[in-house]
Design a protein around this motif. Sequence first.
Motif, PDB file in Angstrom:
ATOM      1  N   SER A 212       0.829  -1.209   0.000  1.00  0.00           N
ATOM      2  CA  SER A 212       0.000   0.000   0.000  1.00  0.00           C
ATOM      3  C   SER A 212       0.862   1.258   0.000  1.00  0.00           C
ATOM      4  O   SER A 212       1.955   1.288   0.567  1.00  0.00           O
ATOM      5  N   ALA A 213       0.341   2.289  -0.631  1.00  0.00           N
ATOM      6  CA  ALA A 213       0.972   3.608  -0.582  1.00  0.00           C
ATOM      7  C   ALA A 213      -0.095   4.623  -0.189  1.00  0.00           C
ATOM      8  O   ALA A 213      -1.171   4.660  -0.792  1.00  0.00           O
ATOM      9  N   TYR A 214       0.183   5.426   0.820  1.00  0.00           N
ATOM     10  CA  TYR A 214      -0.784   6.391   1.337  1.00  0.00           C
ATOM     11  C   TYR A 214      -0.409   7.804   0.901  1.00  0.00           C
ATOM     12  O   TYR A 214       0.773   8.142   0.784  1.00  0.00           O
ATOM     13  N   GLY A 215      -1.424   8.625   0.712  1.00  0.00           N
ATOM     14  CA  GLY A 215      -1.157  10.016   0.353  1.00  0.00           C
ATOM     15  C   GLY A 215      -0.665  10.814   1.545  1.00  0.00           C
ATOM     16  O   GLY A 215       0.474  11.281   1.579  1.00  0.00           O
ATOM     17  N   VAL A 216      -1.519  10.959   2.558  1.00  0.00           N
ATOM     18  CA  VAL A 216      -1.176  11.685   3.787  1.00  0.00           C
ATOM     19  C   VAL A 216      -1.465  10.752   4.944  1.00  0.00           C
ATOM     20  O   VAL A 216      -2.604  10.312   5.122  1.00  0.00           O
ATOM     21  N   ASN A 217      -0.463  10.464   5.767  1.00  0.00           N
ATOM     22  CA  ASN A 217      -0.548   9.399   6.764  1.00  0.00           C
ATOM     23  C   ASN A 217      -0.066   9.898   8.120  1.00  0.00           C
ATOM     24  O   ASN A 217       1.102  10.269   8.279  1.00  0.00           O
ATOM     25  N   ALA A 218      -0.961   9.907   9.119  1.00  0.00           N
ATOM     26  CA  ALA A 218      -0.594  10.280  10.489  1.00  0.00           C
ATOM     27  C   ALA A 218      -0.647   9.027  11.357  1.00  0.00           C
ATOM     28  O   ALA A 218      -1.680   8.359  11.424  1.00  0.00           O
ATOM     29  N   GLN A 219       0.445   8.703  12.032  1.00  0.00           N
ATOM     30  CA  GLN A 219       0.466   7.559  12.928  1.00  0.00           C
ATOM     31  C   GLN A 219       1.362   7.845  14.120  1.00  0.00           C
ATOM     32  O   GLN A 219       2.040   8.874  14.172  1.00  0.00           O
ATOM     33  N   SER A 220       1.340   6.959  15.103  1.00  0.00           N
ATOM     34  CA  SER A 220       2.150   7.137  16.322  1.00  0.00           C
ATOM     35  C   SER A 220       1.870   8.460  17.013  1.00  0.00           C
ATOM     36  O   SER A 220       2.770   9.095  17.554  1.00  0.00           O
ATOM     37  N   GLY A 221       0.619   8.899  16.964  1.00  0.00           N
ATOM     38  CA  GLY A 221       0.265  10.172  17.588  1.00  0.00           C
ATOM     39  C   GLY A 221       0.551  11.389  16.740  1.00  0.00           C
ATOM     40  O   GLY A 221       0.478  12.525  17.228  1.00  0.00           O
ATOM     41  N   GLY A 222       0.860  11.207  15.475  1.00  0.00           N
ATOM     42  CA  GLY A 222       1.170  12.324  14.588  1.00  0.00           C
ATOM     43  C   GLY A 222      -0.034  13.218  14.336  1.00  0.00           C
ATOM     44  O   GLY A 222      -1.186  12.780  14.380  1.00  0.00           O
ATOM     45  N   GLN A 223       0.227  14.492  14.055  1.00  0.00           N
ATOM     46  CA  GLN A 223      -0.809  15.491  13.816  1.00  0.00           C
ATOM     47  C   GLN A 223      -0.523  16.168  12.481  1.00  0.00           C
ATOM     48  O   GLN A 223       0.559  16.745  12.287  1.00  0.00           O
ATOM     49  N   ILE A 224      -1.474  16.117  11.566  1.00  0.00           N
ATOM     50  CA  ILE A 224      -1.297  16.734  10.259  1.00  0.00           C
ATOM     51  C   ILE A 224      -2.477  17.647   9.975  1.00  0.00           C
ATOM     52  O   ILE A 224      -3.642  17.240  10.092  1.00  0.00           O
ATOM     53  N   THR A 225      -2.187  18.886   9.615  1.00  0.00           N
ATOM     54  CA  THR A 225      -3.204  19.849   9.205  1.00  0.00           C
ATOM     55  C   THR A 225      -3.000  20.164   7.733  1.00  0.00           C
ATOM     56  O   THR A 225      -1.886  20.479   7.307  1.00  0.00           O
ATOM     57  N   MET A 226      -4.075  20.087   6.967  1.00  0.00           N
ATOM     58  CA  MET A 226      -3.990  20.319   5.530  1.00  0.00           C
ATOM     59  C   MET A 226      -5.043  21.334   5.126  1.00  0.00           C
ATOM     60  O   MET A 226      -6.241  21.108   5.298  1.00  0.00           O
ATOM     61  N   ASN A 227      -4.625  22.469   4.593  1.00  0.00           N
ATOM     62  CA  ASN A 227      -5.524  23.518   4.144  1.00  0.00           C
ATOM     63  C   ASN A 227      -5.371  23.689   2.634  1.00  0.00           C
ATOM     64  O   ASN A 227      -4.307  24.074   2.147  1.00  0.00           O
ATOM     65  N   GLY A 228      -6.442  23.407   1.896  1.00  0.00           N
ATOM     66  CA  GLY A 228      -6.358  23.472   0.454  1.00  0.00           C
ATOM     67  C   GLY A 228      -5.520  22.334  -0.098  1.00  0.00           C
ATOM     68  O   GLY A 228      -5.104  21.430   0.621  1.00  0.00           O
ATOM     69  N   GLY A 229      -5.296  22.359  -1.396  1.00  0.00           N
ATOM     70  CA  GLY A 229      -4.504  21.312  -2.013  1.00  0.00           C
ATOM     71  C   GLY A 229      -5.342  20.092  -2.334  1.00  0.00           C
ATOM     72  O   GLY A 229      -6.575  20.121  -2.313  1.00  0.00           O
ATOM     73  N   SER A 230      -4.676  18.978  -2.626  1.00  0.00           N
ATOM     74  CA  SER A 230      -5.369  17.767  -3.038  1.00  0.00           C
ATOM     75  C   SER A 230      -4.532  16.544  -2.702  1.00  0.00           C
ATOM     76  O   SER A 230      -3.328  16.653  -2.434  1.00  0.00           O
ATOM     77  N   VAL A 231      -5.192  15.378  -2.711  1.00  0.00           N
ATOM     78  CA  VAL A 231      -4.509  14.104  -2.507  1.00  0.00           C
ATOM     79  C   VAL A 231      -5.036  13.124  -3.544  1.00  0.00           C
ATOM     80  O   VAL A 231      -6.250  12.915  -3.647  1.00  0.00           O
TER      81      VAL A 231
END
Length: 323
Positions: A212-231
């Motif tokens: 598998s390949a993921y676009g945006v991946n948060a794990q182990s307590g990770g925090q990701i904020t994404m404003n606009g854009g695309s996946v």
Amino acid sequence: MAFRYLTGFRRIKPGHAFRLNAIAVATQLLAVAHAQTTIGPGTITTSQILNGQTVTVVGGTSINVPNVPNNGWAILAREGSHVTFDSTAGPAAGPIQLIGNTALGHALQVQQESSAQGSGLEITTNGPGEYGIELHQNGSVNLSNTNITTNGAASGGIGAYGLGVSDTLSATLSNSSITTRGDVGNGVISFGGIITLINVPVRTESSSTTLSAYGVNAQSGGQITMNGGSVLTNSYSGVGLRASGSSAPNSAIVATDVAVETHGNTGYGVLALAGGARVDMTGGSITRPASTATALMRAMARSLTLRAAASIPPAIVRSALSR
């Protein structure tokens, strides 16, 4: 009134003391000047390893490092180094290229309280498991107008990720792009770190029929904020936005006005699972071509939130939430 300046047991006249002080200041300024180094322009074929240095990389610089086992970085910043990328500086203004060709080498690695900032980068990696940008041990990055492309396959289960952040570090990327083409090549991955993406299209492509390949991946307590854009994901069992708490709790992705498109068999547009992980999506869209991804969304432990204005076909929402 007469003044006496003493160094050891030697008497120094006032005028001499002033000259000595001036020499000391000049020496200190010279040391600071030496610490602020310029890299480029032109082509460089050796790794730039920075140890506590302050460096500006100027426009028209290409750091293209060949396959060097156990090395191979374009730039490694450590021990409190500070790197500024300025594509408008220098005699040959233009994009700054960082190119890596070594397994697990990483084009730009920032660690040990170091930082990197600036704009105008073209980052390319070709080695297995070689990140475009990798942060750990309290490194930080703030870049704009930067394009990241990774072409390498996996190495020991580690993919050639576009941007990877570990621990509680922070990375900000704006008005940029990320493309990965190898197996397990996550576009963005946080292992407990904090990532902010602003107007960044992320694309993952893989020909593997088992990985598998993921676009945006948060794990182990990770925090990701994404404003606009695309996946966009185009791989076996690919996921556009994925948050997992299986190894540590409370991983989260907050996406606003993000367009998610997923291709490939058994893929998901959005996936949140285990350990209180969550995906909070406001606005944007989730789509898939017909007869490709078998499911669009999956939520476990009520960890998926879709807010008003998200463009998702109602029938698909009902199907996903009933799983």
